[in-house]
Design a protein around this motif. Structure first.
Motif, PDB file in Angstrom:
ATOM      1  N   LYS A 153       0.843  -1.199   0.000  1.00 19.65           N
ATOM      2  CA  LYS A 153       0.000   0.000   0.000  1.00 19.65           C
ATOM      3  C   LYS A 153       0.876   1.247   0.000  1.00 19.65           C
ATOM      4  O   LYS A 153       1.769   1.398   0.842  1.00 19.65           O
ATOM      5  N   SER A 154       0.629   2.117  -0.973  1.00 22.96           N
ATOM      6  CA  SER A 154       1.449   3.331  -1.078  1.00 22.96           C
ATOM      7  C   SER A 154       1.187   4.268   0.102  1.00 22.96           C
ATOM      8  O   SER A 154       0.104   4.279   0.676  1.00 22.96           O
ATOM      9  N   ASN A 155       2.203   5.026   0.467  1.00 21.65           N
ATOM     10  CA  ASN A 155       2.050   6.024   1.524  1.00 21.65           C
ATOM     11  C   ASN A 155       2.532   7.378   1.028  1.00 21.65           C
ATOM     12  O   ASN A 155       2.844   7.544  -0.161  1.00 21.65           O
ATOM     13  N   GLU A 156       2.599   8.327   1.923  1.00 19.45           N
ATOM     14  CA  GLU A 156       2.955   9.699   1.526  1.00 19.45           C
ATOM     15  C   GLU A 156       4.392   9.812   1.010  1.00 19.45           C
ATOM     16  O   GLU A 156       4.724  10.777   0.308  1.00 19.45           O
ATOM     17  N   ARG A 157       5.221   8.818   1.294  1.00 18.52           N
ATOM     18  CA  ARG A 157       6.605   8.871   0.832  1.00 18.52           C
ATOM     19  C   ARG A 157       6.717   8.686  -0.686  1.00 18.52           C
ATOM     20  O   ARG A 157       7.638   9.212  -1.315  1.00 18.52           O
ATOM     21  N   ILE A 158       5.809   7.911  -1.277  1.00 20.98           N
ATOM     22  CA  ILE A 158       5.901   7.669  -2.724  1.00 20.98           C
ATOM     23  C   ILE A 158       4.712   8.214  -3.509  1.00 20.98           C
ATOM     24  O   ILE A 158       4.748   8.272  -4.735  1.00 20.98           O
ATOM     25  N   ALA A 159       3.637   8.635  -2.806  1.00 24.40           N
ATOM     26  CA  ALA A 159       2.463   9.188  -3.490  1.00 24.40           C
ATOM     27  C   ALA A 159       2.839  10.469  -4.226  1.00 24.40           C
ATOM     28  O   ALA A 159       3.609  11.294  -3.716  1.00 24.40           O
ATOM     29  N   GLY A 160       2.313  10.613  -5.425  1.00 30.64           N
ATOM     30  CA  GLY A 160       2.584  11.807  -6.231  1.00 30.64           C
ATOM     31  C   GLY A 160       3.728  11.617  -7.211  1.00 30.64           C
ATOM     32  O   GLY A 160       3.906  12.423  -8.132  1.00 30.64           O
ATOM     33  N   TYR A 161       4.486  10.564  -7.035  1.00 29.56           N
ATOM     34  CA  TYR A 161       5.582  10.264  -7.956  1.00 29.56           C
ATOM     35  C   TYR A 161       5.105   9.267  -9.020  1.00 29.56           C
ATOM     36  O   TYR A 161       4.253   8.422  -8.754  1.00 29.56           O
ATOM     37  N   ILE A 176       6.737  -3.038 -10.867  1.00 26.48           N
ATOM     38  CA  ILE A 176       5.321  -2.864 -10.532  1.00 26.48           C
ATOM     39  C   ILE A 176       4.520  -3.417 -11.705  1.00 26.48           C
ATOM     40  O   ILE A 176       4.562  -2.869 -12.808  1.00 26.48           O
ATOM     41  N   ILE A 177       3.817  -4.529 -11.492  1.00 23.44           N
ATOM     42  CA  ILE A 177       3.083  -5.169 -12.583  1.00 23.44           C
ATOM     43  C   ILE A 177       1.603  -4.796 -12.591  1.00 23.44           C
ATOM     44  O   ILE A 177       0.872  -5.124 -13.523  1.00 23.44           O
ATOM     45  N   GLY A 178       1.163  -4.108 -11.552  1.00 25.07           N
ATOM     46  CA  GLY A 178      -0.229  -3.698 -11.501  1.00 25.07           C
ATOM     47  C   GLY A 178      -0.465  -2.724 -10.364  1.00 25.07           C
ATOM     48  O   GLY A 178       0.322  -2.653  -9.421  1.00 25.07           O
ATOM     49  N   ILE A 179      -1.546  -1.960 -10.477  1.00 25.65           N
ATOM     50  CA  ILE A 179      -1.941  -1.030  -9.421  1.00 25.65           C
ATOM     51  C   ILE A 179      -3.435  -1.202  -9.172  1.00 25.65           C
ATOM     52  O   ILE A 179      -4.249  -1.094 -10.097  1.00 25.65           O
ATOM     53  N   LEU A 196      -0.959   7.215  -6.496  1.00 25.47           N
ATOM     54  CA  LEU A 196      -1.791   8.011  -5.599  1.00 25.47           C
ATOM     55  C   LEU A 196      -1.727   7.426  -4.185  1.00 25.47           C
ATOM     56  O   LEU A 196      -1.448   6.242  -3.997  1.00 25.47           O
ATOM     57  N   LEU A 197      -1.984   8.275  -3.217  1.00 25.77           N
ATOM     58  CA  LEU A 197      -1.991   7.827  -1.828  1.00 25.77           C
ATOM     59  C   LEU A 197      -3.058   6.748  -1.649  1.00 25.77           C
ATOM     60  O   LEU A 197      -4.219   6.941  -2.012  1.00 25.77           O
ATOM     61  N   GLY A 198      -2.672   5.614  -1.095  1.00 27.95           N
ATOM     62  CA  GLY A 198      -3.617   4.522  -0.883  1.00 27.95           C
ATOM     63  C   GLY A 198      -3.674   3.514  -2.008  1.00 27.95           C
ATOM     64  O   GLY A 198      -4.342   2.480  -1.886  1.00 27.95           O
ATOM     65  N   ASP A 199      -2.993   3.786  -3.132  1.00 26.25           N
ATOM     66  CA  ASP A 199      -2.897   2.781  -4.200  1.00 26.25           C
ATOM     67  C   ASP A 199      -2.258   1.511  -3.652  1.00 26.25           C
ATOM     68  O   ASP A 199      -1.373   1.570  -2.786  1.00 26.25           O
ATOM     69  N   ILE A 200      -2.680   0.366  -4.163  1.00 27.08           N
ATOM     70  CA  ILE A 200      -2.051  -0.899  -3.799  1.00 27.08           C
ATOM     71  C   ILE A 200      -1.210  -1.352  -4.990  1.00 27.08           C
ATOM     72  O   ILE A 200      -1.738  -1.611  -6.075  1.00 27.08           O
TER      73      ILE A 200
END
Length: 219
Positions: A153-161, A176-179, A196-200
């Motif tokens: 689960k993405s967090n604020e460290r990688i969200a937006g990139y 990354i093979i899927g989101i 995005l924040l919360g993406d898996i």
């Protein structure tokens, strides 16, 4: 056409396979030498039979040679598991999945021709350990001793990139093979896809490299 399976061994592991296959719409023959276990699954499986999986004549009489996929989920009796696997290979079963108790058992099963070998206790232990070590790791699927697919689960460290910005293939040797984004799944996302924040993220690679990415880039 409904898929047909045979599950031999109705302990917790084998029983859960029977229940899930039936729930998914498959026809399942459930086999065990314990009459009580067979009785428990008589109302769940398409057919539940008392039989000794190490008795070749008994398995032939049940017509197992006509099934495409057989799962051997025998519990602690490694000898019975190996003998049953040998018999089933002799019967020409196209797909044979066998539960292994340990790595030595798995090596023997591989040598005698098991098509798929599963380590339910070990895999569950690895999954739990990974989940406890990181709140970002949601699930874990072992592909081999070294490689896995993880849901992170993405967090604020990688969200937006974007994936290109993170450059995880070059930096960590993983992909990354899927989101998963809400109800949607993006398969093989483009390099310019922003996270995005919360993406898996469905990440594939060596376990050590995935853990390195989680520990360095996300904490």
């Amino acid at each position: 056409m409904r898929k047909e399976f045979v599950v031999i061994g109705l302990g917790r592991f084998g029983g859960s396979i029977v229940e899930e296959l039936v729930r998914l719409g498959a026809d399942v023959m459930a086999i065990d030498s314990d009459p009580e276990r067979v009785e428990d699954y008589a109302k769940i499986a398409t057919q539940a039979v008392i039989a000794d999986a190490t008795d070749e004549d008994a398995l032939k009489s049940l017509g197992l040679q006509n099934f495409e996929h057989v799962i051997v989920a025998i519990g602690d009796d490694i000898q019975a598991s190996i003998l049953a696997t040998l018999i089933l290979k002799e019967l020409g079963i196209p797909k044979l999945t066998v539960k292994a108790q340990n790595d030595y058992h798995a090596k023997v099963l591989h040598k005698i021709g098991a098509d798929f070998i599963v380590h339910p206790e070990r895999d569950m232990g690895i999954r739990i350990a990974n989940n406890m070590m990181s709140t970002n790791v949601l699930d874990y699927l072992e592909l081999s001793d070294e490689y896995s697919i993880m849901e992170i689960k993405s967090n604020e460290r990688i969200a937006g990139y974007s994936i290109k910005d993170l450059d995880i293939r070059a930096k960590y040797g993983i992909n990354i093979i899927g989101i998963k984004r809400g109800e949607d799944i993006i398969i093989s996302p483009r390099a310019d896809e922003k996270i995005l924040l919360g993406d898996i993220l469905l990440v594939i690679g060596a376990v050590s490299n995935i853990n390195r990415f989680v520990n360095r880039a996300m904490t």
